[in-house]
Design a protein around this motif. Structure first.
Motif, PDB file in Angstrom:
ATOM      1  N   ASP A   3      13.660  18.355  31.379  1.00  0.00           N
ATOM      2  CA  ASP A   3      14.851  18.689  32.159  1.00  0.00           C
ATOM      3  C   ASP A   3      16.049  17.870  31.719  1.00  0.00           C
ATOM      4  O   ASP A   3      17.186  18.253  31.920  1.00  0.00           O
ATOM      5  N   ALA A   4      15.770  16.713  31.111  1.00  0.00           N
ATOM      6  CA  ALA A   4      16.873  15.845  30.689  1.00  0.00           C
ATOM      7  C   ALA A   4      17.455  16.277  29.354  1.00  0.00           C
ATOM      8  O   ALA A   4      18.534  15.847  28.964  1.00  0.00           O
ATOM      9  N   ASP A   5      16.725  17.111  28.602  1.00  0.00           N
ATOM     10  CA  ASP A   5      17.225  17.567  27.314  1.00  0.00           C
ATOM     11  C   ASP A   5      18.396  18.519  27.490  1.00  0.00           C
ATOM     12  O   ASP A   5      18.414  19.320  28.414  1.00  0.00           O
ATOM     13  N   GLU A   6      19.325  18.477  26.565  1.00  0.00           N
ATOM     14  CA  GLU A   6      20.474  19.363  26.656  1.00  0.00           C
ATOM     15  C   GLU A   6      20.137  20.754  26.149  1.00  0.00           C
ATOM     16  O   GLU A   6      19.367  20.922  25.212  1.00  0.00           O
ATOM     17  N   SER A   7      20.715  21.750  26.786  1.00  0.00           N
ATOM     18  CA  SER A   7      20.585  23.134  26.342  1.00  0.00           C
ATOM     19  C   SER A   7      21.829  23.498  25.547  1.00  0.00           C
ATOM     20  O   SER A   7      22.591  22.637  25.120  1.00  0.00           O
ATOM     21  N   THR A  59      21.418  20.662  31.085  1.00  0.00           N
ATOM     22  CA  THR A  59      20.006  20.453  30.828  1.00  0.00           C
ATOM     23  C   THR A  59      19.280  21.788  30.816  1.00  0.00           C
ATOM     24  O   THR A  59      19.813  22.814  31.274  1.00  0.00           O
TER      25      THR A  59
END
Length: 304
Positions: A3-7, A59
């Motif tokens: 969830d912390a990764d950027e989209s 995220t």
């Protein structure tokens, strides 16, 4: 991806969402996409756009929540049901399934009431019949608070679900909510009210709303009680005549086909004079204003 990764950048996500909503026939696809994304991120629309222009990305979890809301909007769920908020006359109103969603054209009705209150002495009594979400009453009361005016506002709503939404919107502005039938409401205020305003059910019974979203409004809030949609509006006008002081203002939204009949009904023997029909921004007849006559009947006036 956590969830912390950027989209992807939000600008790209908005472009894709706008295309999906446009394909689904949504009237304002870009605006609705922005409102849904702002809701997901807990931002105001202006702050959202500033971040989008700066190249911000969200995220994966935010992107998933946004995509889910866009899919529901594409199925023509009202954006207000998805966000829980309707914007009306500068207010953020709590709304959801079970209550009529306030429309931008009704802001013109509010403006007519505020013009009347501006021209009057500071103290005034206002009644909003068929208040629904409480939009009109809340807007009037918020204006009075902002301008330091002594305006006592009472709202009337019969339906349990609508009244629960109205209560949430009216309490912060000090509006009294009376749950009951608007056609017989507030006998203790008869002959004592300065302004009566109403956006009652008025749609003719055979008419189906064109917009898919409008068809999700409760039927009780839409249909005026007979083939022409006139039974409830005429009843509201009669109640307004009983509540108003001589010279008091009555302002009511109505169907675009009902103006001439309402002028005749209110002016001939309905207790009103100076009955006028006003157009909305599209040029359609949308609401009327009238003055409570001193005698039992009013004098009919021509439309503006």
């Amino acid at each position: 991806m956590s969830d912390a990764d950027e989209s992807e950048p939000w600008a790209q996500a908005l472009r894709r969402a706008t295309g999906l909503l446009a394909e689904a026939g949504v009237d304002s696809p870009r605006v609705d996409a922005e409102l849904l994304l702002a809701h997901v991120l807990g931002l105001g629309r202006g702050e959202l756009l500033a971040r989008v222009f700066a190249g911000a990305a969200g995220t994966a979890g935010e992107a998933e929540r946004f995509a889910a809301l866009v899919a529901r909007r594409a199925r023509r769920e009202p954006v207000q049901h998805l966000t829980g908020v309707a914007f009306f006359h500068g207010l953020d109103l709590a709304v959801g399934p079970g209550v009529f969603l306030p429309r931008p054209e009704t802001e013109l009705l509010v403006d007519a009431v505020l013009a009347e209150l501006t021209a009057r002495p500071a103290a005034a009594t206002v009644v909003d019949l068929c208040t629904g979400s409480g939009a009109i009453a809340a807007a009037v009361a918020a204006w009075a608070q902002e301008h330091g005016r002594d305006v006592a506002v009472t709202a009337v709503e019969l339906d349990d679900e609508a009244a629960s939404w109205a209560r949430r919107n009216l309490e912060p502005h000090g509006v009294r909510l009376r749950q009951g039938d608007a056609l017989v409401a507030l006998p203790e205020l008869e002959g004592r009210v300065d302004v009566v305003v109403s956006n009652p059910p008025y749609v003719p019974e055979a008419e189906t709303p064109v917009q898919a979203e409008a068809r999700l409004d409760p039927a009780r809030a839409l249909y005026g009680g007979d083939a022409a949609g006139m039974r409830i509006p005429v009843g509201i006008a009669a109640r307004a005549a009983a509540l108003l002081v001589p010279g008091g203002l009555f302002a009511m939204e109505h169907h675009e086909t009902q103006g001439a009949a309402l002028i005749e009904t209110l002016g001939a023997d309905g207790g009103f004079e100076d009955v006028r029909v006003h157009a909305d921004l599209t040029g359609r007849d949308r609401f009327l204003t009238a003055r409570r006559s001193a005698g039992p009947s009013g004098s009919q006036k021509m439309e503006e």
